[in-house]
Write an enzyme that holds these catalytic residues in place. Structure first.
Site, mmCIF file in Angstrom:
data_model
loop_
_atom_site.group_PDB
_atom_site.id
_atom_site.type_symbol
_atom_site.label_atom_id
_atom_site.label_comp_id
_atom_site.label_asym_id
_atom_site.label_seq_id
_atom_site.Cartn_x
_atom_site.Cartn_y
_atom_site.Cartn_z
ATOM 1 N N ASP A 192 -20.195 46.321 25.533
ATOM 2 C CA ASP A 192 -18.943 46.247 26.302
ATOM 3 C C ASP A 192 -17.994 47.371 25.896
ATOM 4 O O ASP A 192 -17.400 48.052 26.739
ATOM 5 C CB ASP A 192 -18.280 44.860 26.181
ATOM 6 C CG ASP A 192 -18.325 44.300 24.776
ATOM 7 O OD1 ASP A 192 -19.076 44.820 23.938
ATOM 8 O OD2 ASP A 192 -17.595 43.329 24.504
ATOM 9 N N TYR A 219 -34.802 41.571 31.471
ATOM 10 C CA TYR A 219 -35.233 42.218 32.699
ATOM 11 C C TYR A 219 -36.710 41.985 33.004
ATOM 12 O O TYR A 219 -37.163 42.188 34.125
ATOM 13 C CB TYR A 219 -34.964 43.721 32.562
ATOM 14 C CG TYR A 219 -34.809 44.433 33.875
ATOM 15 C CD1 TYR A 219 -33.545 44.618 34.417
ATOM 16 C CD2 TYR A 219 -35.907 44.915 34.559
ATOM 17 C CE1 TYR A 219 -33.392 45.283 35.621
ATOM 18 C CE2 TYR A 219 -35.759 45.578 35.762
ATOM 19 C CZ TYR A 219 -34.511 45.757 36.287
ATOM 20 O OH TYR A 219 -34.360 46.414 37.469
ATOM 21 N N ASP A 271 -30.188 49.398 32.576
ATOM 22 C CA ASP A 271 -30.114 49.293 34.034
ATOM 23 C C ASP A 271 -28.666 49.476 34.482
ATOM 24 O O ASP A 271 -28.368 50.231 35.406
ATOM 25 C CB ASP A 271 -30.631 47.896 34.428
ATOM 26 C CG ASP A 271 -30.675 47.697 35.923
ATOM 27 O OD1 ASP A 271 -31.162 48.606 36.613
ATOM 28 O OD2 ASP A 271 -30.227 46.635 36.393
ATOM 29 N N LYS A 312 -25.751 44.306 21.688
ATOM 30 C CA LYS A 312 -24.753 43.236 21.553
ATOM 31 C C LYS A 312 -25.172 42.395 20.341
ATOM 32 O O LYS A 312 -25.305 41.167 20.421
ATOM 33 C CB LYS A 312 -24.719 42.412 22.858
ATOM 34 C CG LYS A 312 -23.623 41.410 22.954
ATOM 35 C CD LYS A 312 -22.287 41.998 23.358
ATOM 36 C CE LYS A 312 -21.191 40.953 23.326
ATOM 37 N NZ LYS A 312 -19.850 41.501 23.562
#
Ligand code: NAD
Length: 360
Positions: free
Chosen positions: A224, A124, A248, A191
């Site tokens: 996820d 980001y 975000d 992740k």
């Protein structure tokens, strides 16, 4: 002694909803002195800058700001006020509580989550190289020299950088928030199974920090899987801490779970300053009509109270908001199932009802 707070009324519906928040905060009896500062298009028109230096100086002086939404002028080289504030003031923690209020239309009736998002780094941060440029070609050549996995020469490249320092302070922030606010569990979201170095570092640091907080439970989830679990069993979770980009996305997911923009507050917090604001924008189409929902801004004010240690006042505001929404009479159009504007309360009527409820 009164708390000195920078108040940025904002653009569009900003002045109306920030005035509501100010009135509710004052009605708690906690003493405030407001240092009113203009930013956004209002400041652009008057001072030729969307973020005059005096605004930064005021927040640095006071350490706390309540900010209305700002319109981002379209076109031509304006610095993003939010990004500039975040970086200049080192507001490294984005805090977004998501709690269901009875009476707000939502598929869930018992969500009480807090997303803690790292604000300074990760994909980001915008370290990017456009496809086909000499800079991208150099970066790709360097990567292909050093990495067994190759990047195509036609690629655009974004860099994901995660540091132990920023990971440590955001996870520490999440645990400190848990302790201060009587929460039970911190979940690190990542992740790390795929991004073993960047997210792996974040997870390792989170595990280390967790050791310092034996009274708070700790676990971790792959991002996820986290999304699926939040949708299926949000009651299993409490505080979620994560790198910037996941934050975000997940904080919008949790805002959606509680009924959306009108009721979602937030804060950007650093060690020396904190800025409290609704997550919604300036909704220019509704400006000046006294119809906007003041709840998100008022709840941002409750977060401000919590931040300065006025816990009883913060809880009183949240209780008053909850009571008015649950009663369903003095609420703005967006909180009515029929969205009928002719029957809805105005911004000021809803604010008056919340203030009256505070007094009960
Ligand atoms: P927005 O949040 O202003 O509005 C989207 C829609 O949500 C509106 O049309 C309205 O229907 C509804 N809405 C939002 N807040 C509401 C409220 N309090 N009460 C009732 N309904 C409400 O988003 P946008 O239209 O994408 O952005 C408008 C401007 O705001 C843009 O200039 C954008 O850059 C800016 N913005 C600023 C911030 C900020 O300052 N933190 C955040 C988001 C957007």
């Amino acid at each position: 002694m009164a708390y000195q707070v920078t108040l940025i009324p904002g653009d569009g519906i900003g002045p109306e909803v920030s005035s509501s928040a100010r009135r509710v905060l004052e009605a708690t009896g906690v003493p405030f002195e407001w240092d009113i500062q203009e930013a956004g298009v209002t400041a652009l028109e008057k001072h030729g800058d969307v973020l005059p230096d005096s605004v930064i100086a005021s927040i640095q002086r006071n350490g706390i700001a309540l900010k209305g939404p700002l319109t981002t002028p379209v076109g031509g080289g304006f610095r993003s006020v939010n990004v500039a504030l975040r970086h200049t003031l080192d507001l490294y923690a984005n805090l977004r509580p998501a709690r269901t209020y009875k009476g707000v239309q939502s598929p869930y009736d018992d969500v009480d989550l807090v997303v803690v998002r790292e604000n300074m780094e990760d994909l980001y941060a915008g370290v990017e190289f456009d496809a086909g440029t000499p800079a991208a070609a150099e970066v790709i050549a360097e990567i292909n020299k050093r990495s067994a996995k190759k990047v195509s020469e036609s690629a655009a490249v974004s860099i994901k950088a995660i540091t132990p320092e920023n990971s440590r302070r955001i996870v520490r922030f999440a645990f400190d928030y848990a302790v201060k606010n009587g929460r039970r569990l911190v979940t690190a979201v990542h992740k790390a199974n795929i991004m073993k170095f960047t997210d792996g570092l974040f997870l390792k640091v989170a595990q280390e920090v967790a050791q310092d907080y034996p009274s708070i439970e700790f676990n971790d989830r792959i991002v996820d899987n986290m999304c699926m679990q939040l949708v299926q069993k949000p009651e299993l979770y409490d505080i979620l801490v994560m790198p910037n980009l996941y934050g975000d996305i997940l904080s919008d997911l949790t805002a959606g779970m509680i009924g959306g923009l009108g009721v979602a507050p937030s804060a950007n917090i650093g060690d020396r300053a904190a800025v409290f604001e609704a997550i919604h924008g300036s909704a220019p189409a509704y400006a000046g009509q006294n119809v906007a929902n003041p709840t998100a801004m008022i709840l941002s004010g409750a977060m401000l109270l919590r931040h300065i240690g006025e816990m009883a006042a913060a809880e009183a505001v949240e209780r008053a908001v909850a009571a008015v929404i649950a009663a369903g009479e003095k609420v703005t159009y967006d909180l009515r199932p029929d969205r009928d504007r002719t029957k809805a309360a105005s911004t000021t009527e809803m604010t008056d009802a919340i203030i009256a409820e505070l007094g009960r």
